[in-house]
Scaffold this active site. Sequence first.
Site, PDB file in Angstrom:
ATOM      1  N   HIS B  37       0.842  -1.205   0.000  1.00  0.00           N
ATOM      2  CA  HIS B  37       0.000   0.000   0.000  1.00  0.00           C
ATOM      3  C   HIS B  37       0.872   1.248   0.000  1.00  0.00           C
ATOM      4  CE1 HIS B  37      -3.450  -2.532   1.039  1.00  0.00           C
ATOM      5  NE2 HIS B  37      -4.222  -1.490   0.853  1.00  0.00           N
ATOM      6  N   LYS B 106      -9.723  -9.618   6.635  1.00  0.00           N
ATOM      7  CA  LYS B 106     -10.411 -10.126   7.819  1.00  0.00           C
ATOM      8  C   LYS B 106     -10.484  -9.056   8.887  1.00  0.00           C
ATOM      9  CE  LYS B 106      -6.587 -12.252  10.412  1.00  0.00           C
ATOM     10  NZ  LYS B 106      -6.475 -11.958  11.839  1.00  0.00           N
TER      11      LYS B 106
HETATM   12  S1  SF4 Z   1      -5.805 -18.036  12.175  1.00  0.00           S
HETATM   13 FE1  SF4 Z   1      -4.278 -17.266  13.630  1.00  0.00          FE
HETATM   14  S2  SF4 Z   1      -2.329 -17.397  12.588  1.00  0.00           S
HETATM   15 FE2  SF4 Z   1      -3.951 -17.526  11.036  1.00  0.00          FE
HETATM   16  S3  SF4 Z   1      -4.325 -15.417  10.343  1.00  0.00           S
HETATM   17 FE3  SF4 Z   1      -5.728 -15.809  12.028  1.00  0.00          FE
HETATM   18  S4  SF4 Z   1      -4.640 -15.066  13.852  1.00  0.00           S
HETATM   19 FE4  SF4 Z   1      -3.121 -15.324  12.240  1.00  0.00          FE
END
Ligand code: SF4
Lengths: 286, 199
Positions: B37, B106
Amino acid sequence: MITEEKIKEATVGLLQRASTTLPSDILAALKEAYEKEDSPPAKMQLKAILDNVDIAGKNTKPICQDTGVPLFYVKIGKVYYGDIGKAINEGVMEATKKVPLRPNAVHPLSRKNPGNNVGRNMPYINYKVTGEPWLEIIAFPKGAGSENMSALAMLVPSQGVKGVKEFVLNTVVKAGSNPCPPTVIGVGVGGSADIAMKLAKEALLRPITQRHEEPEIAKLETELKDALNMLGIGPMGLGGRATVLGVNVEYAYCHTASLPVAVNVQCWAARKSSCRIHPDGKIEYL
Amino acid sequence: MEYHLKTPLSAEDVKKLKLGDIVYLSGKIYTARDEAHMHILHEIKEGKKIPIELKGMAVYHCGPIVKKIKEGVWELVAAGPTTSSRMNSLEPEFIEKTGVRAIIGKGGMNKGVSDAMAKHGCVYLAFTGGAAILAAKGLNKVEGVYLEELGMPEAVWIMNAENFGPLVVGITAHGENMFVNLAEEIKKNEVEARKKLGI
Ligand code: SF4
């Protein structure tokens, strides 16, 4: 004999197992959470998690692309063991290529990436001496999304157990969706600042189905778990029932004038793997 | 509702999406984290032309594991999303300057980002954190890489997606933000949780 070659081999085996499979207690808890969830986006997240774990296991591929930084717990029994640190370093380098693991370890300031997950004090190895007739190694690769949400508070003793509960609750609320919920919460109480942090992480080594041996602490674990699951953060922070899969608490006696509390947050990808290396050189994965 | 969309996305494609809708995405998708970015914004500011066309495209907050098979050929091993909120301060300008229509990641993004999304017609799609193998399956193929010098996680990987998903619409092109709404609800629930803990 336990040779450095054996320790290296075990390190690769442990990292491979840890990154591509989930411990049975975590998997069972995720399945249960899926059954109980009734909001569609939340259920869909849990389904994606379970599908993902299934495909990863079948193809021996890392469950998550963040294969963490390589942390180890080594319990040295009454055995000859050679240079464990060197052997584990070599194992990490090999596993990084073989599994493969993402090269995550960088210099903290220059951010230079050596590309093999090995650098000063990394892999980090916690040593314990035991009287057992074997060498035990636990690989505990830790991802950043959840680790970054961990926190420490130096409470005053008068804040007591209420202060501890308050701090755990605040930490989980603040973490929100970031640590890939449903999470496992490790809590370390007492000791000193560094001991509380260490205990919080060590608490995550215990299966989430196993309560603390002291009833008072066991009660605290259950109470915290139930309260945290009222928050509605839900899988991936999209709302829902399952915010935490478990809460494990460990404690140490501390100075009469202090009350340290630490929280270590573990994402749903709660990966760990352990083995024993016996004096005849046999590697027994647990 | 469930949608199957293909990049480049049009304004209409994204405007019809509602909070909680499910999307499966096909076509080119670019990975970009903090460093990418910053680098791309810097190049644009300097008036330089970047070698990838981002208009109408989907940017994925992801630092994948990629295995090099030979020069120019890669295998995508794992490619789950990274925490989007790290890009909160960079994303409004990035959306404005590049014309991307979808951000995938996410954990959601803040109001500053949803405001920019409303202004420029862009959506936020949440993919299950950690579901890296499922993601790799949908992302199908690595077509190339830009900024490889930033290292494997931070480089811009150009993926050819085929029904990448399920993605949940978390911020609409009208600026509705699921994560901001949920935060209010969590605040209310927190009061009850406190009562239960006796604090
Ligand atoms: S599952 Fe755990 S290791 Fe994988 S992206 Fe999410 S926080 Fe990070």
